[in-house]
Scaffold this motif. Structure first.
Motif, PDB file in Angstrom:
ATOM      1  N   GLY A  11      30.490   4.482  19.126  1.00 38.70           N
ATOM      2  CA  GLY A  11      29.564   3.634  18.359  1.00 38.70           C
ATOM      3  C   GLY A  11      28.342   4.373  17.860  1.00 38.70           C
ATOM      4  O   GLY A  11      27.286   3.792  17.690  1.00 38.70           O
ATOM      5  N   CYS A  12      28.467   5.672  17.604  1.00 44.02           N
ATOM      6  CA  CYS A  12      27.295   6.471  17.197  1.00 44.02           C
ATOM      7  C   CYS A  12      26.893   6.208  15.747  1.00 44.02           C
ATOM      8  O   CYS A  12      25.792   6.561  15.336  1.00 44.02           O
ATOM      9  N   SER A  13      27.800   5.621  14.957  1.00 41.76           N
ATOM     10  CA  SER A  13      27.525   5.259  13.548  1.00 41.76           C
ATOM     11  C   SER A  13      27.508   6.425  12.568  1.00 41.76           C
ATOM     12  O   SER A  13      27.220   6.232  11.396  1.00 41.76           O
ATOM     13  N   LEU A  14      27.782   7.637  13.027  1.00 45.11           N
ATOM     14  CA  LEU A  14      27.666   8.777  12.107  1.00 45.11           C
ATOM     15  C   LEU A  14      28.729   8.769  11.015  1.00 45.11           C
ATOM     16  O   LEU A  14      28.597   9.457  10.010  1.00 45.11           O
TER      17      LEU A  14
ATOM     18  N   PRO B  38      31.724  19.321   9.868  1.00 51.98           N
ATOM     19  CA  PRO B  38      31.331  19.920   8.582  1.00 51.98           C
ATOM     20  C   PRO B  38      29.841  20.252   8.501  1.00 51.98           C
ATOM     21  O   PRO B  38      29.406  20.868   7.543  1.00 51.98           O
ATOM     22  N   ARG B  39      29.088  19.810   9.507  1.00 46.36           N
ATOM     23  CA  ARG B  39      27.627  19.928   9.420  1.00 46.36           C
ATOM     24  C   ARG B  39      27.119  20.587  10.698  1.00 46.36           C
ATOM     25  O   ARG B  39      27.601  20.269  11.786  1.00 46.36           O
ATOM     26  N   ILE B  47      21.741  13.394   8.196  1.00 46.26           N
ATOM     27  CA  ILE B  47      22.819  12.838   7.379  1.00 46.26           C
ATOM     28  C   ILE B  47      22.162  11.906   6.368  1.00 46.26           C
ATOM     29  O   ILE B  47      21.328  11.084   6.726  1.00 46.26           O
ATOM     30  N   GLU B  48      22.485  12.080   5.103  1.00 48.23           N
ATOM     31  CA  GLU B  48      21.801  11.299   4.077  1.00 48.23           C
ATOM     32  C   GLU B  48      22.492   9.948   3.900  1.00 48.23           C
ATOM     33  O   GLU B  48      23.708   9.871   3.814  1.00 48.23           O
ATOM     34  N   TYR B  49      21.682   8.895   3.881  1.00 51.70           N
ATOM     35  CA  TYR B  49      22.230   7.545   3.730  1.00 51.70           C
ATOM     36  C   TYR B  49      21.206   6.715   2.959  1.00 51.70           C
ATOM     37  O   TYR B  49      20.039   6.676   3.334  1.00 51.70           O
ATOM     38  N   THR B  55      18.299  11.010  10.872  1.00 50.98           N
ATOM     39  CA  THR B  55      18.562  11.968  11.936  1.00 50.98           C
ATOM     40  C   THR B  55      19.882  11.617  12.648  1.00 50.98           C
ATOM     41  O   THR B  55      20.265  10.448  12.718  1.00 50.98           O
ATOM     42  N   THR B  56      20.525  12.633  13.176  1.00 48.04           N
ATOM     43  CA  THR B  56      21.732  12.389  13.978  1.00 48.04           C
ATOM     44  C   THR B  56      21.380  12.269  15.464  1.00 48.04           C
ATOM     45  O   THR B  56      22.262  12.202  16.302  1.00 48.04           O
ATOM     46  N   MET B 370      21.604   1.829  10.395  1.00 45.22           N
ATOM     47  CA  MET B 370      22.621   2.269  11.360  1.00 45.22           C
ATOM     48  C   MET B 370      22.170   1.884  12.754  1.00 45.22           C
ATOM     49  O   MET B 370      20.973   1.871  13.044  1.00 45.22           O
ATOM     50  N   THR B 371      23.152   1.613  13.592  1.00 53.30           N
ATOM     51  CA  THR B 371      22.866   1.389  15.005  1.00 53.30           C
ATOM     52  C   THR B 371      23.690   2.406  15.777  1.00 53.30           C
ATOM     53  O   THR B 371      24.905   2.303  15.860  1.00 53.30           O
ATOM     54  N   GLY B 372      23.042   3.424  16.282  1.00 47.00           N
ATOM     55  CA  GLY B 372      23.779   4.498  16.952  1.00 47.00           C
ATOM     56  C   GLY B 372      23.669   4.389  18.454  1.00 47.00           C
ATOM     57  O   GLY B 372      22.584   4.249  18.995  1.00 47.00           O
ATOM     58  N   ILE B 373      24.820   4.413  19.113  1.00 49.29           N
ATOM     59  CA  ILE B 373      24.807   4.426  20.579  1.00 49.29           C
ATOM     60  C   ILE B 373      25.278   5.799  21.024  1.00 49.29           C
ATOM     61  O   ILE B 373      26.314   6.283  20.570  1.00 49.29           O
TER      62      ILE B 373
END
Lengths: 65, 435
Positions: A11-14, B38-39, B47-49, B55-56, B370-373
Protein backbone atom coordinates in the motif's frame (compact mmCIF):
# COMPACT_ATOMS: atom_id res chain seq x y z
CA UNK A 1 -5.47 -5.60 -16.96
CA UNK A 2 -2.51 -5.60 -14.56
CA UNK A 3 -3.06 -7.79 -11.51
CA UNK A 4 -2.23 -6.86 -7.90
CA UNK A 5 -0.63 -9.69 -5.91
CA UNK A 6 -2.50 -8.87 -2.73
CA UNK A 7 -0.18 -10.61 -0.27
CA UNK A 8 2.79 -8.65 -1.61
CA UNK A 9 1.24 -5.18 -1.93
CA UNK A 10 2.08 -3.01 1.09
CA UNK A 11 0.00 0.00 0.00
CA UNK A 12 2.92 2.39 -0.54
CA UNK A 13 1.07 4.12 -3.44
CA UNK A 14 4.21 4.54 -5.55
CA UNK A 15 2.47 2.91 -8.52
CA UNK A 16 -0.29 5.53 -8.53
CA UNK A 17 1.65 8.45 -10.11
CA UNK A 18 3.33 6.15 -12.63
CA UNK A 19 0.18 5.04 -14.46
CA UNK A 20 -0.36 7.13 -17.62
CA UNK A 21 -4.06 6.20 -17.66
CA UNK A 22 -4.69 7.07 -14.02
CA UNK A 23 -5.99 3.52 -13.65
CA UNK A 24 -4.43 2.76 -10.27
CA UNK A 25 -5.78 3.85 -6.94
CA UNK A 26 -4.26 2.92 -3.63
CA UNK A 27 -6.01 3.24 -0.34
CA UNK A 28 -4.32 0.71 1.87
CA UNK A 29 -3.73 -1.51 -1.15
CA UNK A 30 -3.35 -0.92 -4.89
CA UNK A 31 -6.36 -1.46 -7.15
CA UNK A 32 -6.28 -1.37 -10.94
CA UNK A 33 -9.40 -0.36 -12.85
CA UNK A 34 -10.58 -1.04 -16.40
CA UNK A 35 -8.73 2.00 -17.82
CA UNK A 36 -5.51 -0.07 -17.59
CA UNK A 37 -3.92 -0.22 -21.04
CA UNK A 38 -1.44 -2.93 -19.99
CA UNK A 39 1.56 -0.73 -20.70
CA UNK A 40 3.16 -2.50 -17.68
CA UNK A 41 5.09 0.59 -16.57
CA UNK A 42 3.82 0.11 -13.02
CA UNK A 43 5.45 -3.34 -12.83
CA UNK A 44 8.89 -1.75 -13.08
CA UNK A 45 8.20 0.86 -10.42
CA UNK A 46 6.69 -1.37 -7.73
CA UNK A 47 9.35 -1.76 -5.01
CA UNK A 48 7.96 -5.08 -3.77
CA UNK A 49 7.02 -6.81 -7.03
CA UNK A 50 3.30 -6.75 -6.21
CA UNK A 51 2.09 -5.97 -9.75
CA UNK A 52 1.97 -8.70 -12.36
CA UNK A 53 0.96 -8.99 -15.96
CA UNK A 54 -2.34 -10.80 -16.06
CA UNK A 55 -1.77 -13.73 -18.40
CA UNK A 56 -5.16 -15.23 -17.77
CA UNK A 57 -7.96 -14.22 -20.14
CA UNK A 58 -7.39 -12.04 -23.19
CA UNK A 59 -4.28 -10.02 -22.45
CA UNK A 60 -3.80 -8.04 -25.67
CA UNK A 61 -1.84 -4.99 -24.55
CA UNK A 62 1.64 -4.12 -25.64
CA UNK A 63 4.61 -5.45 -23.75
CA UNK A 64 7.76 -3.77 -22.54
CA UNK A 65 11.31 -5.07 -22.22
CA UNK B 1 27.09 -15.44 -19.71
CA UNK B 2 28.67 -12.04 -20.24
CA UNK B 3 31.07 -10.93 -17.54
CA UNK B 4 32.09 -7.59 -16.08
CA UNK B 5 34.77 -6.82 -13.52
CA UNK B 6 34.59 -4.02 -10.95
CA UNK B 7 36.25 -3.46 -7.60
CA UNK B 8 33.06 -2.59 -5.74
CA UNK B 9 29.52 -3.66 -6.59
CA UNK B 10 26.70 -1.88 -4.81
CA UNK B 11 23.26 -3.47 -4.85
CA UNK B 12 20.54 -0.89 -4.34
CA UNK B 13 20.76 2.88 -4.79
CA UNK B 14 19.23 4.03 -1.51
CA UNK B 15 21.06 6.81 0.27
CA UNK B 16 23.29 4.30 2.12
CA UNK B 17 24.39 2.58 -1.09
CA UNK B 18 24.97 5.88 -2.85
CA UNK B 19 27.01 7.26 0.07
CA UNK B 20 29.15 4.11 0.00
CA UNK B 21 29.51 4.32 -3.79
CA UNK B 22 30.48 8.00 -3.77
CA UNK B 23 33.00 7.50 -0.95
CA UNK B 24 34.72 4.56 -2.66
CA UNK B 25 34.66 6.25 -6.08
CA UNK B 26 36.30 9.28 -4.52
CA UNK B 27 38.94 6.95 -3.04
CA UNK B 28 39.69 5.80 -6.58
CA UNK B 29 37.93 2.42 -6.72
CA UNK B 30 35.89 1.29 -9.70
CA UNK B 31 32.27 1.20 -8.58
CA UNK B 32 29.11 -0.17 -10.16
CA UNK B 33 25.71 0.51 -8.57
CA UNK B 34 22.84 -1.72 -9.69
CA UNK B 35 19.28 -0.66 -8.94
CA UNK B 36 16.24 -2.86 -9.60
CA UNK B 37 13.82 0.05 -10.05
CA UNK B 38 13.82 2.61 -12.89
CA UNK B 39 14.58 5.36 -10.39
CA UNK B 40 17.47 5.75 -7.94
CA UNK B 41 17.20 6.68 -4.28
CA UNK B 42 14.76 4.21 -2.72
CA UNK B 43 12.99 6.10 0.05
CA UNK B 44 15.13 9.15 -0.72
CA UNK B 45 13.65 9.80 -4.12
CA UNK B 46 11.06 11.82 -5.98
CA UNK B 47 8.12 10.90 -8.12
CA UNK B 48 6.21 13.54 -10.06
CA UNK B 49 2.43 13.54 -9.68
CA UNK B 50 -0.01 16.31 -10.70
CA UNK B 51 3.01 18.50 -11.39
CA UNK B 52 4.23 18.06 -7.82
CA UNK B 53 7.58 16.56 -6.91
CA UNK B 54 6.37 14.04 -4.35
CA UNK B 55 8.76 12.29 -2.02
CA UNK B 56 9.01 8.50 -1.93
CA UNK B 57 9.64 8.63 1.81
CA UNK B 58 12.23 11.11 3.02
CA UNK B 59 10.68 14.50 3.75
CA UNK B 60 13.98 16.26 4.27
CA UNK B 61 17.51 15.49 5.35
CA UNK B 62 19.15 16.65 8.53
CA UNK B 63 21.73 19.40 8.11
CA UNK B 64 25.26 18.77 9.30
CA UNK B 65 26.00 15.26 10.48
CA UNK B 66 27.43 12.38 8.46
CA UNK B 67 25.38 12.99 5.31
CA UNK B 68 26.38 16.60 4.71
CA UNK B 69 29.97 15.82 5.76
CA UNK B 70 30.16 13.09 3.14
CA UNK B 71 28.83 15.43 0.45
CA UNK B 72 31.58 17.91 1.32
CA UNK B 73 34.22 15.19 1.44
CA UNK B 74 33.44 13.84 -2.05
CA UNK B 75 32.65 17.22 -3.60
CA UNK B 76 28.95 16.61 -4.19
CA UNK B 77 26.42 19.42 -4.31
CA UNK B 78 24.22 19.44 -1.18
CA UNK B 79 21.24 21.44 -2.32
CA UNK B 80 19.10 21.60 0.80
CA UNK B 81 17.19 24.63 2.05
CA UNK B 82 16.87 25.04 5.78
CA UNK B 83 13.45 24.80 7.42
CA UNK B 84 11.93 27.26 9.82
CA UNK B 85 11.36 26.87 13.56
CA UNK B 86 9.37 23.83 14.63
CA UNK B 87 5.86 24.40 15.94
CA UNK B 88 3.99 21.97 18.17
CA UNK B 89 0.24 21.47 18.45
CA UNK B 90 -0.51 20.58 22.07
CA UNK B 91 -4.01 20.49 23.57
CA UNK B 92 -5.29 22.67 20.74
CA UNK B 93 -2.55 25.31 21.19
CA UNK B 94 0.24 26.00 18.71
CA UNK B 95 3.56 26.49 20.46
CA UNK B 96 6.53 27.92 18.60
CA UNK B 97 9.64 26.26 19.93
CA UNK B 98 11.72 29.00 21.60
CA UNK B 99 15.48 29.06 21.06
CA UNK B 100 16.04 28.32 24.76
CA UNK B 101 13.78 26.66 27.33
CA UNK B 102 12.00 24.71 24.61
CA UNK B 103 11.11 21.75 26.77
CA UNK B 104 9.60 23.91 29.50
CA UNK B 105 7.50 25.77 26.93
CA UNK B 106 6.20 22.53 25.48
CA UNK B 107 5.49 21.00 28.88
CA UNK B 108 3.64 24.14 29.95
CA UNK B 109 1.26 23.62 27.05
CA UNK B 110 0.83 19.97 27.99
CA UNK B 111 0.13 20.35 31.72
CA UNK B 112 -0.71 22.98 34.36
CA UNK B 113 1.04 20.99 37.08
CA UNK B 114 4.16 23.01 37.94
CA UNK B 115 5.67 20.18 40.00
CA UNK B 116 5.36 17.79 37.08
CA UNK B 117 6.95 20.31 34.70
CA UNK B 118 9.80 20.94 37.12
CA UNK B 119 10.33 17.21 37.71
CA UNK B 120 10.52 16.38 34.01
CA UNK B 121 12.75 19.37 33.16
CA UNK B 122 15.24 18.49 35.92
CA UNK B 123 15.32 14.79 35.09
CA UNK B 124 15.74 15.66 31.43
CA UNK B 125 18.69 17.96 32.13
CA UNK B 126 20.35 15.25 34.26
CA UNK B 127 19.87 12.67 31.51
CA UNK B 128 21.25 14.98 28.82
CA UNK B 129 24.15 16.51 30.73
CA UNK B 130 25.14 14.10 33.47
CA UNK B 131 24.14 10.42 33.36
CA UNK B 132 22.06 8.93 30.57
CA UNK B 133 19.34 6.54 31.76
CA UNK B 134 19.95 2.81 31.47
CA UNK B 135 19.66 0.93 28.18
CA UNK B 136 17.33 -1.61 29.78
CA UNK B 137 14.34 0.64 30.42
CA UNK B 138 12.13 2.11 27.73
CA UNK B 139 11.66 5.84 27.31
CA UNK B 140 8.07 5.41 28.51
CA UNK B 141 9.21 3.68 31.70
CA UNK B 142 11.72 6.45 32.28
CA UNK B 143 9.09 9.15 31.76
CA UNK B 144 6.55 7.55 34.06
CA UNK B 145 8.90 8.22 36.98
CA UNK B 146 8.35 11.95 36.53
CA UNK B 147 5.29 12.46 34.33
CA UNK B 148 1.67 11.61 34.99
CA UNK B 149 -0.29 13.69 32.48
CA UNK B 150 -1.24 11.94 29.27
CA UNK B 151 -0.33 15.02 27.19
CA UNK B 152 3.22 14.91 28.57
CA UNK B 153 3.62 11.28 27.51
CA UNK B 154 2.03 12.16 24.16
CA UNK B 155 4.53 15.01 23.70
CA UNK B 156 7.47 12.63 23.99
CA UNK B 157 5.70 10.06 21.82
CA UNK B 158 5.43 12.71 19.07
CA UNK B 159 9.09 13.69 19.44
CA UNK B 160 10.14 10.05 19.07
CA UNK B 161 7.68 9.11 16.33
CA UNK B 162 7.99 12.23 14.18
CA UNK B 163 11.77 12.32 14.22
CA UNK B 164 12.98 8.77 14.82
CA UNK B 165 9.93 6.73 13.65
CA UNK B 166 9.80 4.86 16.93
CA UNK B 167 7.41 4.66 19.90
CA UNK B 168 8.45 5.66 23.44
CA UNK B 169 7.52 2.13 24.50
CA UNK B 170 9.95 0.73 21.87
CA UNK B 171 13.04 2.89 22.21
CA UNK B 172 15.32 2.59 25.24
CA UNK B 173 15.55 5.68 27.41
CA UNK B 174 19.28 5.80 26.72
CA UNK B 175 18.65 5.55 22.97
CA UNK B 176 16.12 8.37 23.07
CA UNK B 177 18.57 10.76 24.73
CA UNK B 178 21.40 9.78 22.42
CA UNK B 179 19.09 10.49 19.51
CA UNK B 180 18.07 13.90 20.89
CA UNK B 181 21.72 14.86 21.35
CA UNK B 182 22.48 13.98 17.73
CA UNK B 183 19.47 15.79 16.32
CA UNK B 184 19.22 18.88 18.50
CA UNK B 185 15.46 18.68 18.81
CA UNK B 186 14.55 18.57 15.15
CA UNK B 187 15.83 22.07 14.46
CA UNK B 188 18.46 21.47 11.83
CA UNK B 189 16.85 19.97 8.81
CA UNK B 190 15.89 21.07 5.39
CA UNK B 191 14.11 20.31 2.12
CA UNK B 192 15.61 19.73 -1.32
CA UNK B 193 14.18 22.27 -3.83
CA UNK B 194 14.48 19.64 -6.58
CA UNK B 195 12.97 16.89 -4.44
CA UNK B 196 14.77 14.29 -2.32
CA UNK B 197 16.12 12.55 -5.44
CA UNK B 198 18.58 15.47 -5.76
CA UNK B 199 20.73 13.88 -3.04
CA UNK B 200 21.30 10.43 -4.58
CA UNK B 201 21.56 12.13 -8.01
CA UNK B 202 24.30 14.38 -6.71
CA UNK B 203 26.21 11.33 -5.40
CA UNK B 204 25.60 9.58 -8.72
CA UNK B 205 27.45 12.44 -10.44
CA UNK B 206 30.45 11.84 -8.17
CA UNK B 207 30.45 8.13 -9.03
CA UNK B 208 30.19 8.88 -12.76
CA UNK B 209 32.87 11.57 -12.55
CA UNK B 210 35.22 8.84 -11.27
CA UNK B 211 34.19 6.57 -14.12
CA UNK B 212 31.85 4.45 -12.04
CA UNK B 213 28.41 3.46 -13.36
CA UNK B 214 24.84 3.43 -12.10
CA UNK B 215 22.51 0.96 -13.78
CA UNK B 216 18.77 1.29 -13.17
CA UNK B 217 16.26 -1.42 -14.14
CA UNK B 218 19.03 -3.87 -13.27
CA UNK B 219 18.18 -6.15 -10.37
CA UNK B 220 20.82 -8.37 -8.79
CA UNK B 221 19.40 -11.88 -8.81
CA UNK B 222 22.21 -13.75 -6.98
CA UNK B 223 25.09 -12.69 -4.79
CA UNK B 224 27.97 -15.06 -5.51
CA UNK B 225 30.44 -16.36 -2.94
CA UNK B 226 33.16 -18.99 -2.77
CA UNK B 227 34.59 -20.48 0.43
CA UNK B 228 32.75 -17.93 2.51
CA UNK B 229 34.02 -14.94 0.53
CA UNK B 230 31.97 -12.81 -1.84
CA UNK B 231 32.97 -12.88 -5.53
CA UNK B 232 30.28 -10.76 -7.20
CA UNK B 233 26.70 -11.08 -8.35
CA UNK B 234 24.51 -12.07 -11.24
CA UNK B 235 22.65 -9.02 -12.53
CA UNK B 236 19.73 -8.94 -14.95
CA UNK B 237 20.02 -6.08 -17.41
CA UNK B 238 18.07 -5.53 -20.62
CA UNK B 239 16.55 -9.02 -20.43
CA UNK B 240 19.97 -10.69 -20.17
CA UNK B 241 21.91 -11.99 -17.23
CA UNK B 242 25.50 -11.05 -16.66
CA UNK B 243 28.08 -11.92 -14.05
CA UNK B 244 29.60 -8.95 -12.29
CA UNK B 245 32.83 -9.95 -10.54
CA UNK B 246 33.71 -7.75 -7.57
CA UNK B 247 36.16 -7.77 -4.68
CA UNK B 248 33.62 -6.11 -2.40
CA UNK B 249 29.82 -6.22 -2.55
CA UNK B 250 27.77 -3.71 -0.56
CA UNK B 251 24.11 -4.59 -0.33
CA UNK B 252 21.58 -1.82 0.23
CA UNK B 253 18.53 -3.88 -0.69
CA UNK B 254 17.32 -4.76 2.80
CA UNK B 255 18.27 -7.55 5.24
CA UNK B 256 15.82 -10.19 4.01
CA UNK B 257 16.55 -9.61 0.34
CA UNK B 258 20.32 -9.67 0.91
CA UNK B 259 20.06 -13.07 2.61
CA UNK B 260 17.79 -14.39 -0.14
CA UNK B 261 20.20 -13.20 -2.87
CA UNK B 262 23.31 -14.70 -1.28
CA UNK B 263 21.63 -17.90 -0.02
CA UNK B 264 20.46 -18.37 3.54
CA UNK B 265 22.84 -21.31 4.00
CA UNK B 266 25.86 -19.02 3.56
CA UNK B 267 25.06 -16.83 6.56
CA UNK B 268 24.60 -19.24 9.44
CA UNK B 269 21.44 -19.74 11.44
CA UNK B 270 22.33 -17.27 14.18
CA UNK B 271 22.75 -14.35 11.79
CA UNK B 272 19.51 -15.08 9.94
CA UNK B 273 17.65 -15.38 13.24
CA UNK B 274 19.12 -12.11 14.50
CA UNK B 275 17.96 -10.37 11.30
CA UNK B 276 14.50 -11.81 11.84
CA UNK B 277 14.40 -10.25 15.30
CA UNK B 278 14.84 -6.69 13.99
CA UNK B 279 11.70 -4.64 14.56
CA UNK B 280 10.96 -2.70 11.38
CA UNK B 281 9.71 0.87 11.71
CA UNK B 282 6.34 1.40 10.09
CA UNK B 283 4.91 4.74 9.03
CA UNK B 284 2.18 6.34 6.96
CA UNK B 285 2.65 9.33 4.68
CA UNK B 286 -0.40 11.24 3.46
CA UNK B 287 0.51 13.43 0.48
CA UNK B 288 -1.70 16.49 0.14
CA UNK B 289 -2.18 19.10 -2.56
CA UNK B 290 -3.92 22.34 -1.66
CA UNK B 291 -5.00 25.57 -3.34
CA UNK B 292 -4.37 27.53 -0.14
CA UNK B 293 -1.64 27.18 2.50
CA UNK B 294 -2.86 24.81 5.21
CA UNK B 295 -0.24 25.88 7.77
CA UNK B 296 1.18 29.29 8.66
CA UNK B 297 4.63 27.75 9.20
CA UNK B 298 6.83 25.08 7.63
CA UNK B 299 6.02 22.20 9.90
CA UNK B 300 3.84 21.24 12.79
CA UNK B 301 4.54 18.46 15.24
CA UNK B 302 1.20 17.12 16.41
CA UNK B 303 0.78 15.87 19.97
CA UNK B 304 -1.97 13.51 21.07
CA UNK B 305 -3.82 13.03 17.78
CA UNK B 306 -5.19 9.65 16.69
CA UNK B 307 -2.34 8.91 14.30
CA UNK B 308 -0.79 12.01 12.69
CA UNK B 309 2.39 13.15 14.43
CA UNK B 310 3.77 15.72 12.00
CA UNK B 311 2.65 17.84 9.07
CA UNK B 312 5.21 19.31 6.69
CA UNK B 313 4.22 22.06 4.30
CA UNK B 314 7.14 21.43 1.99
CA UNK B 315 6.25 24.19 -0.47
CA UNK B 316 6.62 26.76 2.33
CA UNK B 317 10.32 25.93 2.28
CA UNK B 318 10.62 25.06 -1.42
CA UNK B 319 7.81 26.47 -3.59
CA UNK B 320 9.63 24.87 -6.58
CA UNK B 321 8.22 21.48 -5.59
CA UNK B 322 4.76 22.37 -6.97
CA UNK B 323 3.31 24.58 -9.73
CA UNK B 324 2.80 28.24 -8.74
CA UNK B 325 -0.11 28.67 -6.35
CA UNK B 326 -0.16 25.00 -5.39
CA UNK B 327 0.88 23.82 -1.96
CA UNK B 328 2.30 20.38 -1.22
CA UNK B 329 2.17 18.89 2.25
CA UNK B 330 3.06 15.53 3.72
CA UNK B 331 1.49 14.34 6.95
CA UNK B 332 3.41 11.66 8.78
CA UNK B 333 1.72 9.15 11.01
CA UNK B 334 2.63 6.29 13.20
CA UNK B 335 0.40 3.25 12.88
CA UNK B 336 -0.41 1.68 16.22
CA UNK B 337 -2.11 -1.50 15.14
CA UNK B 338 -0.40 -4.37 13.39
CA UNK B 339 -0.92 -3.54 9.77
CA UNK B 340 -2.75 -6.15 7.86
CA UNK B 341 -4.37 -4.95 4.63
CA UNK B 342 -7.81 -4.47 6.18
CA UNK B 343 -6.48 -2.39 9.05
CA UNK B 344 -4.43 -0.31 6.61
CA UNK B 345 -7.62 1.41 5.47
CA UNK B 346 -8.68 2.07 9.03
CA UNK B 347 -5.27 3.57 9.72
CA UNK B 348 -5.59 5.92 6.74
CA UNK B 349 -9.12 6.89 7.82
CA UNK B 350 -7.82 7.81 11.27
CA UNK B 351 -5.11 9.97 9.66
CA UNK B 352 -7.71 11.76 7.53
CA UNK B 353 -9.93 12.38 10.56
CA UNK B 354 -6.93 13.95 12.28
CA UNK B 355 -6.16 16.16 9.28
CA UNK B 356 -9.74 17.40 9.02
CA UNK B 357 -9.60 18.43 12.68
CA UNK B 358 -6.12 19.97 12.66
CA UNK B 359 -6.25 21.83 9.34
CA UNK B 360 -9.33 24.08 8.99
CA UNK B 361 -9.04 24.39 5.18
CA UNK B 362 -8.34 20.70 4.57
CA UNK B 363 -11.89 19.67 3.73
CA UNK B 364 -12.66 22.65 1.48
CA UNK B 365 -9.35 23.26 -0.33
CA UNK B 366 -7.15 20.18 -0.16
CA UNK B 367 -6.92 17.01 -2.15
CA UNK B 368 -5.27 13.80 -0.99
CA UNK B 369 -2.78 12.81 -3.68
CA UNK B 370 -1.42 9.60 -2.21
CA UNK B 371 -1.68 7.58 0.95
CA UNK B 372 1.53 5.64 1.42
CA UNK B 373 1.93 2.92 3.99
CA UNK B 374 5.48 1.86 4.68
CA UNK B 375 5.65 -1.60 6.21
CA UNK B 376 6.32 -5.23 5.27
CA UNK B 377 8.95 -5.50 2.52
CA UNK B 378 8.99 -1.69 2.11
CA UNK B 379 9.15 -0.43 5.69
CA UNK B 380 10.00 3.11 6.79
CA UNK B 381 13.15 1.55 8.26
CA UNK B 382 14.29 -2.06 8.45
CA UNK B 383 15.05 -1.59 12.12
CA UNK B 384 13.89 0.84 14.77
CA UNK B 385 16.60 2.94 16.39
CA UNK B 386 19.05 1.08 18.59
CA UNK B 387 18.49 -2.45 17.26
CA UNK B 388 20.55 -2.46 14.10
CA UNK B 389 22.92 -5.18 12.89
CA UNK B 390 26.61 -4.73 11.97
CA UNK B 391 27.51 -3.89 8.36
CA UNK B 392 29.95 -6.78 7.98
CA UNK B 393 27.98 -9.93 7.21
CA UNK B 394 29.17 -13.52 7.83
CA UNK B 395 30.27 -13.61 4.15
CA UNK B 396 33.71 -12.00 3.87
CA UNK B 397 33.69 -8.72 1.89
CA UNK B 398 29.88 -8.67 1.73
CA UNK B 399 28.55 -5.66 3.60
CA UNK B 400 24.93 -4.86 4.34
CA UNK B 401 24.01 -1.18 4.65
CA UNK B 402 20.89 0.91 5.13
CA UNK B 403 18.67 1.75 8.07
CA UNK B 404 18.84 -1.81 9.43
CA UNK B 405 22.64 -1.58 9.76
CA UNK B 406 23.37 1.67 11.58
CA UNK B 407 26.43 1.35 13.81
CA UNK B 408 26.65 4.75 15.47
CA UNK B 409 24.55 5.11 18.64
CA UNK B 410 21.88 7.78 18.44
CA UNK B 411 21.78 7.73 14.65
CA UNK B 412 18.58 6.76 12.91
CA UNK B 413 16.50 7.34 9.78
CA UNK B 414 18.27 8.98 6.84
CA UNK B 415 21.34 10.18 8.74
CA UNK B 416 21.70 6.68 10.16
CA UNK B 417 21.36 5.03 6.77
CA UNK B 418 24.03 7.38 5.41
CA UNK B 419 26.25 6.57 8.39
CA UNK B 420 25.94 2.83 7.70
CA UNK B 421 26.98 3.30 4.08
CA UNK B 422 29.92 5.52 4.93
CA UNK B 423 31.15 3.21 7.73
CA UNK B 424 30.99 0.17 5.44
CA UNK B 425 32.78 2.07 2.66
CA UNK B 426 35.59 3.18 4.98
CA UNK B 427 36.03 -0.39 6.22
CA UNK B 428 35.99 -1.72 2.65
CA UNK B 429 38.54 0.89 1.54
CA UNK B 430 40.93 -0.22 4.28
CA UNK B 431 40.54 -3.86 3.29
CA UNK B 432 40.96 -3.12 -0.44
CA UNK B 433 44.11 -1.13 0.27
CA UNK B 434 45.68 -4.09 2.02
CA UNK B 435 44.35 -6.76 -0.35
Amino acid sequence: MVKVVEERCVGCSLCVPVCPEGAISCYGRAEVNENCSECLLCLDFCPVGALKENNEGEGHGKKTG
Amino acid sequence: MAKKQVEVLIIGSGIAGMCAGAYLSHEGYKVLVVEALPRIGGHCSTIEYNGIKCTTGVVGPGLGGPLEELFQHVGAEFNVRECGIPHYLINGKVVELPAKGGLRALLSAATDDEDEIEGVVRAFARAMNWAPPPETITMKEWLLQFAKTKSVLDLFQTMAAATAIVGIDQISAKGFFLFLKQHRGFRDWGVCPEGSIALPSSLAKVIERHEGKIWTNSPAIHILSEDGKVTGAIVRRGGKELEVKASVVISNCGPGRTVALAGKENFGKGYVEALGRLTPARAIGIHIKSEVPLLDYDHLLVVGARRVNAIFQLTSVCPELAPPGTHYLVAGADPVSSLNPIEAREEIDLCLQDLREILPAFESHAEVLMTGIYHGDWPAMFSIAGQAMPQRTPIVNLYAVGDGFISEPGMTAMAGAAQSGIAAAKDAATRLKHA
